[in-house]
Design an enzyme around this catalytic site. Structure first.
Site, PDB file in Angstrom:
ATOM      1  N   ASP A   1      -8.172  -6.517  -4.403  1.00  0.00           N
ATOM      2  CA  ASP A   1      -7.865  -5.249  -3.747  1.00  0.00           C
ATOM      3  C   ASP A   1      -8.932  -4.202  -4.077  1.00  0.00           C
ATOM      4  O   ASP A   1      -9.096  -3.830  -5.240  1.00  0.00           O
ATOM      5  CB  ASP A   1      -6.489  -4.760  -4.218  1.00  0.00           C
TER       6      ASP A   1
ATOM      7  N   HIS B   1      -6.618  -6.167  -0.049  1.00  0.00           N
ATOM      8  CA  HIS B   1      -5.776  -5.143   0.582  1.00  0.00           C
ATOM      9  C   HIS B   1      -5.614  -5.456   2.067  1.00  0.00           C
ATOM     10  O   HIS B   1      -5.630  -4.575   2.923  1.00  0.00           O
ATOM     11  CB  HIS B   1      -6.409  -3.768   0.391  1.00  0.00           C
TER      12      HIS B   1
ATOM     13  N   SER C   1       0.836  -1.191   0.000  1.00  0.00           N
ATOM     14  CA  SER C   1       0.000   0.000   0.000  1.00  0.00           C
ATOM     15  C   SER C   1       0.880   1.254   0.000  1.00  0.00           C
ATOM     16  O   SER C   1       1.718   1.413  -0.891  1.00  0.00           O
ATOM     17  CB  SER C   1      -0.963  -0.050   1.183  1.00  0.00           C
TER      18      SER C   1
END
Length: 277
Positions: free
Chosen positions: A225, A253, A96
């Site tokens: 994600d 995610h 991320s």
């Protein structure tokens, strides 16, 4: 270890394992305690694993209001961690926002890296060449609630629901596992409030051209994600010279426990191949 990265600002870091150093760089508003223990252990079987708490997370200094900083400053913090442990070059793994920071390291400090692995992140360049989807609107609504006042139980419930959205729908969501994770995160930091400084840190000055990068780069695609959904990973790989793109089915995610063995194996296949070069 507490490492001073700016006047009056320290970041907490630790080193486990032995071998070529590998730096773990976590995402926004998230401490190093969010890396699953099994993932760290598997990586530490082959590497000296360094992990650290970003500013305003975990055991690092929480003082954004008094000492504001830019997102780019967090990449400089990663270099400071390497310096503190006496590491000249390391494999870097970023998730991320951590993937953004690793890209900055690739561009600005390539001499400090052996390789890079990034996932659940977006490219720093080339956005004008392709239309890319944004985050799930349900997540955007939750992000507007980051700093709302909640009791401890309400905060844990909120964080679990946040993980549920981040997790995606590819695998069954283990709410109890993520609740226990957040309890460990709170115990690690000694705080129950939800850190949100990175959401308001200056995001300017991040664009970089990585088309001439010579370091080995692995981009892991997370098909579930909801923050940077496909084709973000493919686009990111296309902006980095020689980048390898590998898909981990079911990955969202969030680092779901069922996917930790495959994720660790994917990372190690890349880093160990570089180590033998």
């Amino acid at each position: 270890m507490d490492i001073e990265v700016a006047p009056g600002v320290t970041v907490w870091a630790e080193s486990v394992g032995a071998g070529e150093p590998l730096l773990l760089v976590m995402g926004a508003n998230t401490s190093s305690a969010a890396w699953p223990a099994e993932l760290v252990e598997r990586l530490a079987e082959h590497h000296r694993v360094l992990r650290y708490d970003h500013r305003d997370t975990g055991r690092s200094t929480h003082a954004f209001d008094e000492r504001p900083y830019a997102i780019a400053d967090l990449a400089a913090d990663a270099v400071a961690v390497l310096d503190a442990f006496g590491v000249d070059r390391a494999h870097a793994v970023g998730m991320s926002l951590g993937g953004t920071l690793v890209q900055l390291l690739l561009a600005d400090h390539p001499d400090r890296l052996r390789s890079a692995t990034v996932f659940c992140t977006a490219a720093l360049s080339g956005w004008g060449s392709v239309e890319l989807p944004g985050p799930d609107p349900a997540l955007l609504r939750m992000w507007g609630e980051f700093t709302d006042e909640r009791t401890l139980e309400q905060e844990l419930d909120w964080r679990v629901e946040h993980w549920r959205l981040l997790h995606g729908t590819g695998l069954e969501f283990d709410a109890e596992w993520f609740r226990a994770l957040e309890e460990r995160v709170m115990a690690h930091s000694g705080r129950e409030d939800n850190p949100a400084a990175h959401a308001v840190a200056d995001p300017s000055g991040l664009e970089r051209d990585l088309s001439a990068t010579t370091l080995p780069v692995l981009v892991i695609e997370a098909p579930e994600d909801p923050v940077n959904p496909p084709p973000h990973a493919a686009h990111l790989a296309s902006t980095i010279a020689g980048a390898e793109l590998v898909r981990v089915e079911g990955l969202g995610h969030a680092l779901a426990p069922a996917l930790v063995p495959e994720l660790a194996a994917t990372i190690l296949k890349h880093t160990l191949r570089v180590t033998t070069l």
